[in-house]
Write an enzyme that holds these catalytic residues in place. Structure first.
Site, mmCIF file in Angstrom:
data_model
loop_
_atom_site.group_PDB
_atom_site.id
_atom_site.type_symbol
_atom_site.label_atom_id
_atom_site.label_comp_id
_atom_site.label_asym_id
_atom_site.label_seq_id
_atom_site.Cartn_x
_atom_site.Cartn_y
_atom_site.Cartn_z
ATOM 1 N N LYS A 39 0.946 5.278 -10.436
ATOM 2 C CA LYS A 39 -0.567 5.335 -10.635
ATOM 3 C C LYS A 39 -1.319 5.755 -9.562
ATOM 4 O O LYS A 39 -2.384 6.463 -9.857
ATOM 5 C CB LYS A 39 -0.899 3.911 -11.354
ATOM 6 C CG LYS A 39 -0.236 3.631 -12.594
ATOM 7 C CD LYS A 39 -0.635 1.940 -12.561
ATOM 8 C CE LYS A 39 0.039 1.464 -13.656
ATOM 9 N NZ LYS A 39 -0.147 -0.050 -13.657
ATOM 10 N N GLU A 94 0.951 13.070 -4.575
ATOM 11 C CA GLU A 94 1.390 11.644 -4.336
ATOM 12 C C GLU A 94 0.173 11.119 -3.571
ATOM 13 O O GLU A 94 -0.551 11.885 -2.736
ATOM 14 C CB GLU A 94 2.610 11.770 -3.421
ATOM 15 C CG GLU A 94 3.205 10.684 -2.871
ATOM 16 C CD GLU A 94 3.963 9.789 -3.672
ATOM 17 O OE1 GLU A 94 3.134 9.127 -4.684
ATOM 18 O OE2 GLU A 94 4.823 9.011 -3.221
ATOM 19 N N ASP A 98 5.324 7.368 2.466
ATOM 20 C CA ASP A 98 6.007 6.194 3.348
ATOM 21 C C ASP A 98 7.333 6.565 3.791
ATOM 22 O O ASP A 98 7.532 7.220 4.486
ATOM 23 C CB ASP A 98 5.779 4.875 2.618
ATOM 24 C CG ASP A 98 5.802 3.693 3.637
ATOM 25 O OD1 ASP A 98 6.057 3.945 4.551
ATOM 26 O OD2 ASP A 98 6.267 2.611 2.819
ATOM 27 N N LYS A 126 2.195 8.461 6.059
ATOM 28 C CA LYS A 126 2.687 7.847 7.382
ATOM 29 C C LYS A 126 3.426 8.647 8.325
ATOM 30 O O LYS A 126 4.440 8.935 8.079
ATOM 31 C CB LYS A 126 3.396 6.557 6.990
ATOM 32 C CG LYS A 126 2.394 5.665 5.885
ATOM 33 C CD LYS A 126 2.931 4.085 5.730
ATOM 34 C CE LYS A 126 1.948 3.559 4.808
ATOM 35 N NZ LYS A 126 2.392 2.229 4.528
ATOM 36 N N PHE A 147 0.069 -0.850 6.099
ATOM 37 C CA PHE A 147 -0.177 -0.974 4.549
ATOM 38 C C PHE A 147 -1.660 -0.947 4.214
ATOM 39 O O PHE A 147 -2.422 -1.476 4.631
ATOM 40 C CB PHE A 147 0.338 -2.534 4.060
ATOM 41 C CG PHE A 147 0.417 -2.382 2.407
ATOM 42 C CD1 PHE A 147 1.564 -1.657 1.938
ATOM 43 C CD2 PHE A 147 -0.560 -3.002 1.765
ATOM 44 C CE1 PHE A 147 1.588 -1.813 0.433
ATOM 45 C CE2 PHE A 147 -0.639 -2.855 0.194
ATOM 46 C CZ PHE A 147 0.488 -2.344 -0.365
ATOM 47 N N VAL A 148 -1.873 0.130 3.429
ATOM 48 C CA VAL A 148 -3.139 0.595 3.030
ATOM 49 C C VAL A 148 -3.443 0.360 1.597
ATOM 50 O O VAL A 148 -2.736 0.567 0.653
ATOM 51 C CB VAL A 148 -3.633 1.940 3.564
ATOM 52 C CG1 VAL A 148 -3.887 2.029 5.053
ATOM 53 C CG2 VAL A 148 -2.757 2.913 2.989
ATOM 54 N N ASP A 154 -2.820 0.268 -4.420
ATOM 55 C CA ASP A 154 -2.863 -0.989 -4.763
ATOM 56 C C ASP A 154 -2.207 -1.820 -3.749
ATOM 57 O O ASP A 154 -1.526 -1.692 -3.044
ATOM 58 C CB ASP A 154 -2.453 -1.134 -6.311
ATOM 59 C CG ASP A 154 -0.880 -0.972 -6.173
ATOM 60 O OD1 ASP A 154 -0.291 -0.402 -5.583
ATOM 61 O OD2 ASP A 154 -0.055 -1.965 -6.736
ATOM 62 N N ARG A 160 -7.293 -0.476 -6.505
ATOM 63 C CA ARG A 160 -7.255 1.019 -6.384
ATOM 64 C C ARG A 160 -8.605 1.683 -6.507
ATOM 65 O O ARG A 160 -8.637 2.859 -6.304
ATOM 66 C CB ARG A 160 -6.406 1.606 -7.938
ATOM 67 C CG ARG A 160 -4.909 1.112 -7.916
ATOM 68 C CD ARG A 160 -4.329 1.565 -9.129
ATOM 69 N NE ARG A 160 -2.917 0.891 -9.449
ATOM 70 C CZ ARG A 160 -2.015 1.290 -8.875
ATOM 71 N NH1 ARG A 160 -1.723 2.240 -8.008
ATOM 72 N NH2 ARG A 160 -0.705 0.720 -9.060
HETATM 73 P P1 5GP Z 1 8.047 5.977 -0.649
HETATM 74 O O1 5GP Z 1 8.893 6.045 -1.456
HETATM 75 O O2 5GP Z 1 7.483 7.371 0.222
HETATM 76 O O3 5GP Z 1 8.182 4.913 0.585
HETATM 77 O O4 5GP Z 1 6.672 4.995 -1.030
HETATM 78 C C1 5GP Z 1 6.080 5.832 -1.966
HETATM 79 C C2 5GP Z 1 5.250 4.925 -2.624
HETATM 80 O O5 5GP Z 1 5.075 3.689 -2.294
HETATM 81 C C3 5GP Z 1 3.747 5.449 -2.695
HETATM 82 O O6 5GP Z 1 3.503 6.098 -3.785
HETATM 83 C C4 5GP Z 1 2.817 4.070 -2.895
HETATM 84 O O7 5GP Z 1 2.947 3.630 -4.375
HETATM 85 C C5 5GP Z 1 3.959 3.252 -2.366
HETATM 86 N N1 5GP Z 1 3.286 2.770 -0.912
HETATM 87 C C6 5GP Z 1 3.754 3.192 0.263
HETATM 88 N N2 5GP Z 1 3.071 2.790 1.346
HETATM 89 C C7 5GP Z 1 2.012 2.225 0.768
HETATM 90 C C8 5GP Z 1 0.713 1.410 1.175
HETATM 91 O O8 5GP Z 1 0.474 1.509 2.450
HETATM 92 N N3 5GP Z 1 0.018 0.922 0.480
HETATM 93 C C9 5GP Z 1 0.271 0.801 -0.795
HETATM 94 N N4 5GP Z 1 -0.869 0.435 -1.581
HETATM 95 N N5 5GP Z 1 1.274 1.594 -1.362
HETATM 96 C C10 5GP Z 1 2.251 2.230 -0.573
#
Ligand code: 5GP
Length: 172
Positions: A39, A94, A98, A126, A147-148, A154, A160
């Site tokens: 979302k 996106e 992360d 990141k 973490f943001v 969220d 959000r």
């Molecule tokens: P990835 O698969 O790249 O590790 O993570 C992607 C998803 O993880 C993002 O779309 C988001 O939903 C969640 N995510 C990653 N880092 C953060 C963060 O710092 N804060 C929040 N709220 N969600 C995150």
């Protein structure tokens, strides 16, 4: 437990003007098949799409990866696209890249569906070694590993709707 505002509403909105111009310039009149990853990307996607001059079609998919403040590493597709992407110029939206696992999973999934092109627009990336190979053509901001929350991001489905991005610090 908000540590500090990392990106103000004004800074985000100003940067989105530039991102939208970059997108319009690259697609140069071609139809954009925008795909939001639910979302978190919704706020970013709608704010960017409203600025575009290109013709846009919008679709969404949903994956689940996070629980609390850490990635589970196990990405599940819980809602697929409603439209065929064969021959389309797909632009994935996106919220934050992360580990990059989510985008890697979606890029793999899309490959067999034969889109004409797939590009990525992300509000945040990141600065981490594990996501360096993820090609983000349109990027809002590079941030640190914290973490943001806010502007789509969220914590357990809350925050959000904050118009800014803030760092979450559970020790405060
Ligand atoms: P990835 O698969 O790249 O590790 O993570 C992607 C998803 O993880 C993002 O779309 C988001 O939903 C969640 N995510 C990653 N880092 C953060 C963060 O710092 N804060 C929040 N709220 N969600 C995150």
């Amino acid at each position: 437990m908000i540590d500090r505002v990392l990106l103000s509403e004004e800074r985000i909105q100003t940067r989105l003007d530039e991102v939208a111009r970059e997108i319009d310039a690259l697609y140069a009149g071609r139809e954009i098949h925008a795909v939001g990853i639910l979302k978190g990307s919704v706020f970013f996607l709608t704010d960017v799409l409203k600025r575009l001059r290109s013709t846009v079609v919008v679709d969404f998919l949903q994956v689940r990866s996070y629980s609390g403040t850490s990635s589970s590493g196990n990405i599940q597709l819980i809602r697929d696209l409603s439209m065929d992407i064969q021959g389309k110029d797909v632009l994935l939206f996106e919220d934050v890249v992360d580990t990059g696992l989510t985008l890697r999973k979606i890029l793999d999934l899309f490959e067999s569906r034969k889109p004409r092109s797939v590009r990525i627009a992300a509000l945040l990336k990141k600065d981490l070694p594990e996501n360096r190979d993820i090609p983000v053509e349109f990027l809002g901001f590079t941030i640190g590993p914290e973490f943001v929350i806010g502007y789509g991001l969220d914590l357990d489905e809350k925050y959000r709707n904050l118009p800014y991005v803030a760092i979450w610090d559970p020790s405060r």
